[in-house]
Design a protein around this motif. Structure first.
Motif, PDB file in Angstrom:
ATOM      1  N   LYS A  53      -5.493   6.915   9.799  1.00  0.00           N
ATOM      2  CA  LYS A  53      -4.542   8.039   9.672  1.00  0.00           C
ATOM      3  C   LYS A  53      -5.005   9.054   8.419  1.00  0.00           C
ATOM      4  CE  LYS A  53      -0.265   7.652  11.078  1.00  0.00           C
ATOM      5  NZ  LYS A  53       1.160   7.381  11.189  1.00  0.00           N
ATOM      6  N   THR A  54      -4.856  10.083   8.416  1.00  0.00           N
ATOM      7  CA  THR A  54      -5.211  10.936   7.366  1.00  0.00           C
ATOM      8  C   THR A  54      -3.981  12.012   6.961  1.00  0.00           C
ATOM      9  OG1 THR A  54      -5.953  12.963   9.150  1.00  0.00           O
ATOM     10  CG2 THR A  54      -7.563  11.071   8.401  1.00  0.00           C
ATOM     11  N   PHE A  55      -4.192  12.475   5.786  1.00  0.00           N
ATOM     12  CA  PHE A  55      -2.950  13.376   5.297  1.00  0.00           C
ATOM     13  C   PHE A  55      -3.742  14.192   4.223  1.00  0.00           C
ATOM     14  CE2 PHE A  55       1.134  14.456   4.817  1.00  0.00           C
ATOM     15  CZ  PHE A  55       1.404  14.845   3.334  1.00  0.00           C
ATOM     16  N   ALA A  56      -3.414  15.492   4.634  1.00  0.00           N
ATOM     17  CA  ALA A  56      -3.906  16.522   3.448  1.00  0.00           C
ATOM     18  C   ALA A  56      -3.261  16.486   2.406  1.00  0.00           C
ATOM     19  CB  ALA A  56      -4.316  17.981   4.316  1.00  0.00           C
ATOM     20  N   LEU A  57      -3.693  16.410   1.195  1.00  0.00           N
ATOM     21  CA  LEU A  57      -3.219  16.744  -0.059  1.00  0.00           C
ATOM     22  C   LEU A  57      -3.555  18.022  -0.704  1.00  0.00           C
ATOM     23  CD1 LEU A  57      -4.053  13.349  -1.616  1.00  0.00           C
ATOM     24  CD2 LEU A  57      -1.912  14.049  -1.310  1.00  0.00           C
ATOM     25  N   ASP A  58      -3.128  19.072   0.122  1.00  0.00           N
ATOM     26  CA  ASP A  58      -3.541  20.566  -0.039  1.00  0.00           C
ATOM     27  C   ASP A  58      -2.357  21.488  -0.419  1.00  0.00           C
ATOM     28  OD1 ASP A  58      -3.394  21.477   3.526  1.00  0.00           O
ATOM     29  OD2 ASP A  58      -1.874  20.592   2.038  1.00  0.00           O
ATOM     30  N   ALA A  59      -1.042  20.912  -1.035  1.00  0.00           N
ATOM     31  CA  ALA A  59      -0.236  21.579  -1.876  1.00  0.00           C
ATOM     32  C   ALA A  59       0.512  20.928  -2.967  1.00  0.00           C
ATOM     33  CB  ALA A  59       0.877  21.739  -0.741  1.00  0.00           C
ATOM     34  N   ALA A  60       0.799  21.543  -3.926  1.00  0.00           N
ATOM     35  CA  ALA A  60       1.325  20.839  -5.137  1.00  0.00           C
ATOM     36  C   ALA A  60       2.233  19.673  -4.932  1.00  0.00           C
ATOM     37  CB  ALA A  60       1.968  21.973  -6.192  1.00  0.00           C
ATOM     38  N   THR A  61       3.106  19.938  -3.898  1.00  0.00           N
ATOM     39  CA  THR A  61       4.202  18.817  -3.634  1.00  0.00           C
ATOM     40  C   THR A  61       3.506  17.738  -2.801  1.00  0.00           C
ATOM     41  OG1 THR A  61       4.803  20.277  -1.801  1.00  0.00           O
ATOM     42  CG2 THR A  61       6.026  20.405  -4.071  1.00  0.00           C
ATOM     43  N   ASP A  62       2.541  17.838  -2.141  1.00  0.00           N
ATOM     44  CA  ASP A  62       1.954  16.728  -1.446  1.00  0.00           C
ATOM     45  C   ASP A  62       1.706  15.400  -2.275  1.00  0.00           C
ATOM     46  OD1 ASP A  62       0.212  18.899   1.007  1.00  0.00           O
ATOM     47  OD2 ASP A  62       2.250  18.339   0.681  1.00  0.00           O
ATOM     48  N   LYS A  63       1.992  14.333  -1.497  1.00  0.00           N
ATOM     49  CA  LYS A  63       1.687  13.006  -2.234  1.00  0.00           C
ATOM     50  C   LYS A  63       1.725  12.053  -1.081  1.00  0.00           C
ATOM     51  CE  LYS A  63       5.148  14.188  -5.738  1.00  0.00           C
ATOM     52  NZ  LYS A  63       6.381  13.621  -6.518  1.00  0.00           N
ATOM     53  N   ILE A  64       0.905  11.158  -1.459  1.00  0.00           N
ATOM     54  CA  ILE A  64       0.980   9.625  -0.556  1.00  0.00           C
ATOM     55  C   ILE A  64       1.106   8.494  -1.535  1.00  0.00           C
ATOM     56  CG2 ILE A  64      -0.550  10.537   1.187  1.00  0.00           C
ATOM     57  CD1 ILE A  64      -3.193   9.226  -0.102  1.00  0.00           C
ATOM     58  N   ALA A  65       1.738   7.394  -0.990  1.00  0.00           N
ATOM     59  CA  ALA A  65       1.991   6.275  -1.931  1.00  0.00           C
ATOM     60  C   ALA A  65       1.943   5.138  -1.161  1.00  0.00           C
ATOM     61  CB  ALA A  65       3.202   6.456  -2.623  1.00  0.00           C
ATOM     62  N   SER A  66       1.588   3.846  -1.788  1.00  0.00           N
ATOM     63  CA  SER A  66       1.676   2.528  -0.988  1.00  0.00           C
ATOM     64  C   SER A  66       2.860   1.826  -1.816  1.00  0.00           C
ATOM     65  CB  SER A  66       0.578   1.896  -0.884  1.00  0.00           C
ATOM     66  OG  SER A  66       0.702   0.580  -0.278  1.00  0.00           O
ATOM     67  N   ILE A  67       3.700   1.214  -1.224  1.00  0.00           N
ATOM     68  CA  ILE A  67       4.546   0.190  -2.000  1.00  0.00           C
ATOM     69  C   ILE A  67       4.193  -1.144  -1.389  1.00  0.00           C
ATOM     70  CG2 ILE A  67       7.004  -0.550  -2.293  1.00  0.00           C
ATOM     71  CD1 ILE A  67       7.797   2.498  -2.242  1.00  0.00           C
ATOM     72  N   PHE A  68       4.119  -2.230  -2.471  1.00  0.00           N
ATOM     73  CA  PHE A  68       3.410  -3.543  -1.961  1.00  0.00           C
ATOM     74  C   PHE A  68       4.041  -4.469  -3.141  1.00  0.00           C
ATOM     75  CE2 PHE A  68       0.203  -3.542  -5.297  1.00  0.00           C
ATOM     76  CZ  PHE A  68      -0.073  -2.107  -5.417  1.00  0.00           C
ATOM     77  N   GLN A  69       3.733  -5.690  -2.827  1.00  0.00           N
ATOM     78  CA  GLN A  69       3.993  -6.676  -3.800  1.00  0.00           C
ATOM     79  C   GLN A  69       2.694  -7.392  -4.186  1.00  0.00           C
ATOM     80  OE1 GLN A  69       6.986  -9.601  -1.685  1.00  0.00           O
ATOM     81  NE2 GLN A  69       7.386 -10.001  -3.757  1.00  0.00           N
ATOM     82  N   VAL A  70       2.396  -7.615  -5.485  1.00  0.00           N
ATOM     83  CA  VAL A  70       1.378  -8.161  -6.141  1.00  0.00           C
ATOM     84  C   VAL A  70       1.226  -9.484  -5.611  1.00  0.00           C
ATOM     85  CG1 VAL A  70      -0.115  -8.699  -8.186  1.00  0.00           C
ATOM     86  CG2 VAL A  70       1.163  -6.425  -8.096  1.00  0.00           C
ATOM     87  N   GLU A  71      -0.040  -9.789  -5.088  1.00  0.00           N
ATOM     88  CA  GLU A  71      -0.177 -10.991  -4.448  1.00  0.00           C
ATOM     89  C   GLU A  71      -0.491 -12.069  -5.414  1.00  0.00           C
ATOM     90  OE1 GLU A  71      -3.557 -11.332  -1.575  1.00  0.00           O
ATOM     91  OE2 GLU A  71      -3.240  -9.359  -0.757  1.00  0.00           O
ATOM     92  N   ARG A  72      -0.907 -11.867  -6.652  1.00  0.00           N
ATOM     93  CA  ARG A  72      -1.016 -12.997  -7.359  1.00  0.00           C
ATOM     94  C   ARG A  72      -1.260 -12.425  -8.818  1.00  0.00           C
ATOM     95  NH1 ARG A  72      -6.313 -16.696  -6.165  1.00  0.00           N
ATOM     96  NH2 ARG A  72      -4.892 -16.457  -4.390  1.00  0.00           N
TER      97      ARG A  72
END
Lengths: 365, 88
Positions: free
Chosen positions: A23-42
Motif C-alpha cells: 500500500k502507498t500513501f502520498a505525503l504531499d501536504a503539510a498535514t499528511d502523516k503516516i505512523a506505525s504503533i507497535f510493541q518493542v519485541e525485546r
C-alpha cells in the motif's frame, strides 16, 4: 539417538493473509502523516528507523520522524506527540534524496533505550519547505492483508489519524546490527522458463542447536502457468545441486492459480527422507521440469546487511540454479518460508534446544 | 457504509508491477497484473458475496431486524456486469 520430535520452522516475512500488494500513501501536504504503533519485541537501544519510499517528485521538502508514546484514549490509538528521550529526543529530520522505490534508513539524533514490550509510535511527517503533489514523497507504508490487523497498527493522517485497516506496517526500528518490524521496500516476481533451472530458498539450521534432522514438508508460494497437466519439481537440494528429495507440483492439484502469493503446503513422499545436518547449507525450492513456466513473489531488501539484520541469519535468502551452479541472491526472500521438520536429534555431546525425553535429572549441555 | 474512491493514476512499470494511486493519496502496488487480477478475483468469490449480502441488509437494518429483507433473496455480485449487484 533420533528423536521423533517434529516442529515447524517458520520464517514469516509477511502476514499469512497477505494479498500480494504494497500500500502507498502520498505525503504531499503539510498535514499528511503516516505512523506505525507497535510493541518493542525485546529490550534494545534503538539507533535507526526505516520506512519504504515509493517515489519522490520535484524538490523534496524536509520530513521528520521520531519515537513517540502512544495515546490509547484516542481512537484508534495514536502517537501522543511526546518524543521519547526528553532532553535528548529520539528524532531525526531528513530530506529523501535517493532513488526509489527503496528503504529509507534514518539514524536518530539520539538513541533510545526501549524496554521489552514498550508501546511505541513511529510517525513520519512533514517538517519544512514547499510541499505539494509536485514536491513530495510517496511512502510504501504497508502490506495489504485480507483481514483487519489490530496490531501492529498502521495509521494515515490527512488532518485526523485514521487506522489503515487490513494493513501490516512496513516500518522498522533497529540497532546497529539488528532490525525489527519490516525493513522491506518492494515486492516483485521471479520467473523461470528454462528446463532444469530452479528458484529456491537457501537455509541452514545453526550449529549447536541440534545434530541431524529431516524435512518432511514445506510451504511453497508460487504458481505454474495455467493449463492442465503442467508440473514442476518441489525439491530439496544440497550445495552441489544434487536432489536429496523431491515431489511433483501440478496444476492439476491447484498449482496453476493466477496468483503466486497463495500457499501450497507440500509433503515429501520420499522414503526414507534425507538426513540433514545442522550447520550445512541446503536449498528448498521449485525446478522447471519442461512442462511450463513457474513464478514466485519475492520481497526485496535494500542490501544484504538489512536482510541479515532482519532475518538474523546470514544464509537464509533466495537462490537460483542455472543448471550448473547456485547463485545466491542475498537481497531477496520468499514471502514466507516454512519447513516441517522431524527426527531432530541433539547436538553431539548433548546440549542444544532439545532434552531427550528418556532422561530424568542428569546434566544438560 | 458507503465509501468512495476516485482513481488518479494507473501505471504498469517496466518490471511488470502495477502502481495505482487514488486522489485521496492512498494507493497500492502489485508485483504483476496477474497478482492484481487474483486479488480482484477474490472480491466476487462466494465468501465475499456472502459478506456483501450481509452488508446490504445491515445498511438497511442496522439493528439487525427485518431479516425478511434478505432471507430467501439471491445476491449476485458481478464486477463484469453493468449491474454490479443484483438482488432477486
Amino acid at each position: 539417538m533420533a528423536d521423533a520430535y517434529r516442529k515447524r520452522l517458520v520464517w514469516n516475512f509477511v502476514p499469512p493473509d497477505f494479498n500480494g500488494s504494497i500500500k502507498t500513501f502520498a505525503l504531499d501536504a503539510a498535514t499528511d502523516k503516516i505512523a506505525s504503533i507497535f510493541q518493542v519485541e525485546r529490550a534494545i537501544t534503538i539507533t535507526r528507523l526505516a520506512f519504504a519510499i515509493a517515489s519522490k517528485s520535484g524538490t523534496v521538502p524536509e520530513y521528520k520522524s521520531s519515537l513517540q508514546g502512544v495515546d490509547f484514549t484516542v481512537g484508534p490509538s495514536i502517537p501522543d506527540g511526546t518524543i521519547k528521550g526528553g532532553g535528548t529526543p529520539a528524532s531525526v529530520l531528513f530530506t529523501p534524496a535517493g532513488t526509489y522505490p527503496d528503504l529509507e534508513i534514518l539514524t536518530l539524533d539520539n538513541a533510545y533505550a526501549a524496554a521489552q514490550g514498550e508501546w511505541i509510535a513511529l510517525p513520519v511527517e512533514y517538517s519544512s519547505g514547499t510541499i505539494d503533489a509536485g514536491n513530495s514523497i510517496t511512502a510504501r507504508h504497508g502490506l495489504q492483508a485480507a483481514f483487519s490487523h489490530e496490531l501492529p497498527k498502521v495509521l494515515t493522517n490527512t488532518g485526523t489519524w485514521a487506522l489503515d485497516t487490513s494493513t501490516f506496517p512496513l516500518f522498522a526500528y533497529g540497532s546497529a546490527d539488528a532490525w525489527y518490524g519490516a525493513p522491506i521496500h518492494d515486492i516483485t516476481t521471479r520467473s523461470e522458463a528454462t528446463t532444469g533451472n530452479r528458484i529456491a530458498m537457501k537455509f541452514s539450521l545453526p550449529v549447536g542447536h541440534g545434530d541431524t534432522y529431516k524435512v518432511l514438508g514445506a510451504l511453497i508460494k508460487g504458481r505454474l502457468t495455467s493449463g492442465a497437466n503442467a508440473t514442476a519439481i518441489v525439491g530439496l537440494w544440497n550445495a552441489a545441486g544434487t536432489l536429496l528429495q523431491g515431489v511433483e507440483l501440478s496444476t492439476n492439484a491447484g498449482a496453476g492459480s493466477t496468483a503466486q502469493h497463495k500457499n501450497k503446503p507440500i509433503i515429501f513422499d520420499d522414503a526414507p527422507l534425507a538426513t540433514l545436518t545442522h550447520g550445512t547449507v541446503y536449498y528448498l525450492g521449485v525446478e522447471h521440469d519442461g512442462s511450463t513456466s513457474l513464478f514466485t513473489n519475492v520481497l526485496k531488501f535494500k542490501d544484504s546487511a538489512t536482510r541479515q539484520g532482519f532475518v538474523q541469519q546470514s544464509d537464509v535468502h533466495l537462490a537460483t540454479w542455472n543448471g550448473t551452479a547456485w547463485t545466491d541472491i542475498e537481497t531477496e526472500v520468499w514471502e514466507d518460508f516454512e519447513l516441517i521438520l522431524e527426527d531432530i536429534t541433539e547436538p553431539a555431546g548433548g546440549g542444544g534446544l532439545l532434552v531427550h525425553p528418556g532422561m530424568s535429572g542428569g546434566m544438560r549441555g | 457504509m458507503a465509501a468512495t474512491v476516485t482513481v488518479q493514476s494507473v501505471e504498469i512499470l517496466p518490471n511488470g508491477s502495477v502502481n495505482v494511486v487514488f486522489e485521496s493519496g492512498h494507493g497500492f502496488v502489485f508485483g504483476s497484473l496477474d497478482e492484481l487480477k487474483a486479488a480482484v478475483g477474490q472480491v466476487d468469490d462466494r465468501d465475499n458475496t456472502q459478506l456483501v449480502a450481509m452488508g446490504w441488509w445491515l445498511a438497511r437494518q442496522p439493528d439487525g431486524s427485518n431479516t425478511a429483507l434478505v432471507v430467501g433473496k439471491t445476491f449476485t455480485f458481478d464486477l463484469s456486469s453493468p449491474q454490479l449487484l443484483r438482488v432477486q
